[in-house]
Design a protein around this motif. Structure first.
Motif, PDB file in Angstrom:
ATOM      1  N   VAL A 147       1.072  -1.046   0.270  1.00 44.95           N
ATOM      2  CA  VAL A 147       0.030   0.155  -0.661  1.00 44.95           C
ATOM      3  C   VAL A 147       0.946   1.323  -0.197  1.00 44.95           C
ATOM      4  N   SER A 148       0.221   2.104  -0.472  1.00 46.81           N
ATOM      5  CA  SER A 148       1.213   3.875  -0.477  1.00 46.81           C
ATOM      6  C   SER A 148       0.296   4.110   0.743  1.00 46.81           C
ATOM      7  N   LYS A 149      -0.711   3.935   1.119  1.00 48.14           N
ATOM      8  CA  LYS A 149      -1.073   4.903   2.188  1.00 48.14           C
ATOM      9  C   LYS A 149      -1.400   3.799   3.587  1.00 48.14           C
ATOM     10  N   PRO A 150      -1.710   3.486   4.393  1.00 46.79           N
ATOM     11  CA  PRO A 150      -2.523   2.378   4.966  1.00 46.79           C
ATOM     12  C   PRO A 150      -4.018   2.398   5.472  1.00 46.79           C
ATOM     13  N   PRO A 151      -4.742   1.802   5.232  1.00 45.30           N
ATOM     14  CA  PRO A 151      -6.652   1.518   5.179  1.00 45.30           C
ATOM     15  C   PRO A 151      -6.558   1.622   6.446  1.00 45.30           C
ATOM     16  N   LYS A 152      -7.370   3.115   6.410  1.00 45.40           N
ATOM     17  CA  LYS A 152      -7.779   3.238   7.709  1.00 45.40           C
ATOM     18  C   LYS A 152      -9.219   2.546   7.790  1.00 45.40           C
ATOM     19  N   LYS A 168       5.927   4.895   0.438  1.00 40.25           N
ATOM     20  CA  LYS A 168       5.157   6.085   0.297  1.00 40.25           C
ATOM     21  C   LYS A 168       6.188   6.066  -1.097  1.00 40.25           C
ATOM     22  N   ILE A 169       4.968   6.541  -2.197  1.00 33.66           N
ATOM     23  CA  ILE A 169       5.014   6.843  -3.263  1.00 33.66           C
ATOM     24  C   ILE A 169       6.240   8.105  -3.564  1.00 33.66           C
ATOM     25  N   ASN A 170       7.401   7.655  -4.431  1.00 33.30           N
ATOM     26  CA  ASN A 170       8.262   9.311  -4.959  1.00 33.30           C
ATOM     27  C   ASN A 170       8.420   9.201  -6.171  1.00 33.30           C
ATOM     28  N   LEU A 171       7.349  10.638  -6.283  1.00 33.23           N
ATOM     29  CA  LEU A 171       7.541  10.586  -7.206  1.00 33.23           C
ATOM     30  C   LEU A 171       9.129  11.319  -8.225  1.00 33.23           C
ATOM     31  N   ALA A 172       9.508  10.862  -7.514  1.00 29.23           N
ATOM     32  CA  ALA A 172      11.438  11.673  -8.155  1.00 29.23           C
ATOM     33  C   ALA A 172      12.198  10.316  -8.355  1.00 29.23           C
ATOM     34  N   ASP A 173      11.216   8.989  -8.414  1.00 30.86           N
ATOM     35  CA  ASP A 173      12.305   8.129  -9.169  1.00 30.86           C
ATOM     36  C   ASP A 173      11.598   7.943 -10.184  1.00 30.86           C
ATOM     37  N   GLU A 174      12.424   7.629 -11.506  1.00 27.03           N
ATOM     38  CA  GLU A 174      11.997   6.986 -12.983  1.00 27.03           C
ATOM     39  C   GLU A 174      10.996   6.623 -13.052  1.00 27.03           C
ATOM     40  N   ALA A 184       7.297   1.945  -8.123  1.00 27.51           N
ATOM     41  CA  ALA A 184       7.273   0.587  -7.701  1.00 27.51           C
ATOM     42  C   ALA A 184       5.898  -0.257  -7.857  1.00 27.51           C
ATOM     43  N   TRP A 185       4.645  -0.256  -7.743  1.00 30.18           N
ATOM     44  CA  TRP A 185       3.932  -1.012  -7.851  1.00 30.18           C
ATOM     45  C   TRP A 185       3.068  -0.643  -9.126  1.00 30.18           C
ATOM     46  N   HIS A 186       1.602  -1.017  -9.443  1.00 29.56           N
ATOM     47  CA  HIS A 186       0.872  -0.821 -10.168  1.00 29.56           C
ATOM     48  C   HIS A 186      -0.146  -0.533  -9.812  1.00 29.56           C
ATOM     49  N   HIS A 187      -0.343  -0.134  -8.397  1.00 33.74           N
ATOM     50  CA  HIS A 187      -1.828   0.539  -7.159  1.00 33.74           C
ATOM     51  C   HIS A 187      -1.190   2.084  -7.333  1.00 33.74           C
ATOM     52  N   GLU A 188       0.451   1.828  -7.674  1.00 33.91           N
ATOM     53  CA  GLU A 188       0.713   3.346  -7.258  1.00 33.91           C
ATOM     54  C   GLU A 188      -0.363   4.665  -8.226  1.00 33.91           C
ATOM     55  N   ARG A 189       0.139   3.893  -9.498  1.00 36.50           N
ATOM     56  CA  ARG A 189      -0.614   4.957 -10.509  1.00 36.50           C
ATOM     57  C   ARG A 189      -2.243   5.129 -10.230  1.00 36.50           C
ATOM     58  N   PHE A 190      -2.768   4.244  -9.624  1.00 36.76           N
ATOM     59  CA  PHE A 190      -4.128   4.485  -9.103  1.00 36.76           C
ATOM     60  C   PHE A 190      -4.387   5.400  -8.344  1.00 36.76           C
ATOM     61  N   SER A 191      -3.537   5.780  -7.240  1.00 38.28           N
ATOM     62  CA  SER A 191      -3.108   6.312  -5.869  1.00 38.28           C
ATOM     63  C   SER A 191      -2.573   8.024  -6.656  1.00 38.28           C
ATOM     64  N   ILE A 192      -2.105   8.581  -7.952  1.00 38.79           N
ATOM     65  CA  ILE A 192      -2.089   9.565  -7.364  1.00 38.79           C
ATOM     66  C   ILE A 192      -3.064  10.078  -8.247  1.00 38.79           C
ATOM     67  N   LYS A 193      -4.083   9.333  -8.779  1.00 37.52           N
ATOM     68  CA  LYS A 193      -5.592   9.476  -9.217  1.00 37.52           C
ATOM     69  C   LYS A 193      -6.735   9.819  -7.238  1.00 37.52           C
ATOM     70  N   ARG A 194      -5.707   9.547  -6.428  1.00 32.41           N
ATOM     71  CA  ARG A 194      -6.412   9.600  -5.509  1.00 32.41           C
ATOM     72  C   ARG A 194      -7.447   8.875  -5.051  1.00 32.41           C
ATOM     73  N   MET A 195      -6.736   7.460  -5.768  1.00 30.25           N
ATOM     74  CA  MET A 195      -8.113   6.987  -5.902  1.00 30.25           C
ATOM     75  C   MET A 195      -7.466   5.410  -4.846  1.00 30.25           C
ATOM     76  N   THR A 196      -8.292   4.738  -3.468  1.00 32.01           N
ATOM     77  CA  THR A 196      -7.845   3.811  -2.551  1.00 32.01           C
ATOM     78  C   THR A 196      -7.469   2.132  -3.776  1.00 32.01           C
ATOM     79  N   ALA A 197      -5.652   2.337  -3.494  1.00 30.71           N
ATOM     80  CA  ALA A 197      -4.818   1.049  -4.321  1.00 30.71           C
ATOM     81  C   ALA A 197      -4.642   0.160  -3.813  1.00 30.71           C
ATOM     82  N   PHE A 198      -4.086  -0.709  -4.013  1.00 31.04           N
ATOM     83  CA  PHE A 198      -3.190  -1.720  -3.411  1.00 31.04           C
ATOM     84  C   PHE A 198      -2.813  -3.251  -4.001  1.00 31.04           C
ATOM     85  N   THR A 199      -1.590  -3.367  -3.923  1.00 36.62           N
ATOM     86  CA  THR A 199      -1.261  -4.626  -4.896  1.00 36.62           C
ATOM     87  C   THR A 199      -0.916  -5.433  -3.976  1.00 36.62           C
ATOM     88  N   VAL A 200      -1.655  -6.732  -4.940  1.00 42.02           N
ATOM     89  CA  VAL A 200      -1.440  -8.235  -3.880  1.00 42.02           C
ATOM     90  C   VAL A 200       0.257  -8.811  -4.898  1.00 42.02           C
TER      91      VAL A 200
END
Length: 512
Positions: free
Chosen positions: A288-293, A313-319, A322-338
């Motif tokens: 996860v990028s942010k622990p679920p509440k 945490k998502i590091n936008l400075a990286d090229e 890290a994970w697929h869910h981060e592309r959704f999390s950037i759009k402020r959606m709740t996402a995680f990778t199993v």
């Protein structure tokens, strides 16, 4: 009359070029394709006029760095049987792959499947060229140089050129009960990444995730087909291309299309996005990028999965992300990778050693059972007891044969973004269409400022010719000149020799 068998004097092999791509205008991989050089072994090469031929498991990272800086080309032969490699050999090879992918390489680098002919060539190169420091005397070193047999290695193919890349995203939706607007998204990328596009079969990453997604679509389509068993939330299944190596480009484009469209109901009121990535190599973890509440749908599925949570945490400075869910999390959606992997830096995500195995298939089946039960218990808010007695009977249980079919099919197809074929995307579209109405989105890069660029060729023909070293030609020429010189002078003095011979035999000089 040549002692060399003309059939054995030349060989032809199919070889696969190391990947080449640009990401955000930063070059990666091999930048050259053709060469015509003398073949040498790891221990006998010395200049940029040499092509090094070696087994992949024999070369070290330090040797590769030296070859990259000084040699003319590199040809690596893959192991005969990957399953027979030790854990230490596999770890060494994956670390070598990571080192080779970190920077651009100016020399041509090719890979070849093992064959008896290639094994013989490597053995000849190792024994034919004996270096000066291994020779007892200078005369021995010179004799070894002259008498050794060599190989001329040739690859003649087109210069590197950009490939037209139009990744495809497939999605389909199972609609929940009327009045419930919540949507659960199940996503997986179907392409694979490794050092060699033509060998990127990606059994764990990510044939396993795609096989799991198709099985979940099959199970829940059966459940949702009966009005009394239909769950409340809708379930959206998404298959994307261009995975972590290209920063999940197609997922980004697909999200932009859906969120910017006039009818943005597809992603309206999303409960969570579950991304499936590399789930056949061991027990599952939830990244996860942010622990679920507490009291959120994401926390509900976390408690039902009963797996450890890895927070990064998502590091936008990286090229790359890290994970697929981060592309959704950037759009402020709740996402995680199993995933079965504990870290996004695990080298097995981009390895040519990521091949199918019976043990991985059994692990995949077990993990699909866990995911499907956790998802069903969340959708229907049921306990484990209810799941056992009501939902998971023989008709709606996880089908091992279906998982095996797709796992084996995908892991037998090279699926690098460079070469993903319409046969793969077409097969996935037809499979998903059995359970949902499929929509297809084709994405193209910006011609003026492309986020990435892929290059070919990805494969070529390699020719190996058995030859003598150049110094042998020089010595042979000197020997021929010496022979002709001796013959010339012998013909000049022969009359005088014959006259003296006649005196001895007859006792008098020969009269002309």
């Amino acid at each position: 009359m040549s002692p060399v068998n003309p059939v054995a004097a030349s060989h032809e092999f199919s070889v696969y070029r190391m990947q080449q791509y640009d990401l955000h205008n930063v070059p990666h991989g091999c930048r050259s394709s053709s060469f015509n050089l003398e073949g040498r072994s790891l221990s006998s090469w010395g200049t940029s006029r040499h092509c090094i031929v070696a087994r992949l498991q024999d070369i070290s990272v330090d040797q590769f760095v030296e070859i990259r800086n000084k040699a003319g080309a590199l040809v690596l032969v893959l192991p005969k049987n990957v399953t027979l490699l030790t854990d230490e050999e596999k770890e060494h090879m994956t670390l070598l792959e990571m080192a080779m992918m970190q920077q651009e390489i100016n020399i041509p680098v090719y890979f070849a499947n093992w064959s008896p002919e290639f094994e013989d060539i490597i053995a000849d190169l190792q024994h034919s060229f004996i270096t000066d420091d291994k020779s007892g005397t200078a005369l021995e070193a010179m004799f070894n140089t002259v008498s050794s047999n060599g190989y001329q290695i040739v690859v003649s193919t087109s210069s590197p050129h950009k490939l037209e890349s139009k990744p495809v995203t497939l999605h389909g939706k199972l609609f929940g009960r009327a009045g419930n607007t919540q949507t659960i998204v199940i996503a997986a990328h179907y392409d694979a990444n490794s050092l060699v596009p033509e060998l990127s079969t990606g059994a764990d990453s990510n044939a396993s995730g795609v096989a799991a997604l198709l099985e979940l679509a099959r199970i829940f389509s059966r459940l949702y087909s009966v009005s009394s068993d239909r769950g409340g939330p809708s379930i959206l299944f998404v298959l994307t291309s261009t995975g972590h190596s290209l920063n999940y480009f197609s997922t980004k484009k697909w999200l932009e299309e859906q969120l910017d469209s006039t009818d943005a109901t597809l992603l309206q009121d999303v409960s969570f996005i579950m991304c499936l990535d590399s789930i056949s190599s061991g027990p599952l973890s939830m990244h996860v990028s942010k622990p679920p509440k507490p009291w959120t749908p994401a926390n509900s599925i976390k408690s039902r999965l009963r797996v450890p949570v890895v927070h990064k945490k998502i590091n936008l400075a990286d090229e790359t992300l890290a994970w697929h869910h981060e592309r959704f999390s950037i759009k402020r959606m709740t996402a995680f990778t199993v995933s079965s992997l504990q870290s996004h830096r695990d080298p097995s995500r981009s390895s040519i050693l990521d091949t199918a195995s019976e043990g991985s298939l059994n692990t995949l089946y077990t993990n699909v059972v866990e995911i499907s039960r956790a998802l069903a218990s969340h959708v229907y808010n049921l306990t484990d007891e209810h799941i056992q007695t009501h939902l998971y009977d023989e008709a709606l249980g996880v089908d091992m044969e279906s998982i095996k079919l797709w796992y084996n099919y995908l892991s037998s197809q090279p699926r690098a973004p460079h070469i993903v074929t319409t046969s793969v995307t077409g097969a996935l579209e037809r499979a998903l269409a059995k359970y949902v109405e499929v929509s297809v989105s084709v994405h193209a890069t910006d011609r003026r400022e492309p986020e990435h660029a892929l290059y070919g060729p990805t494969r070529a023909l390699l020719y190996v010719y058995s030859v003598k070293p150049a110094v042998f030609d020089l010595i042979l020429t000197l020997a021929i000149v010496a022979y002709l010189t001796v013959l010339y002078f012998a013909m000049q003095v022969f009359p005088r020799f014959y006259e003296e011979y006649a005196k001895i035999v007859t006792g008098k000089a020969k009269v002309h």
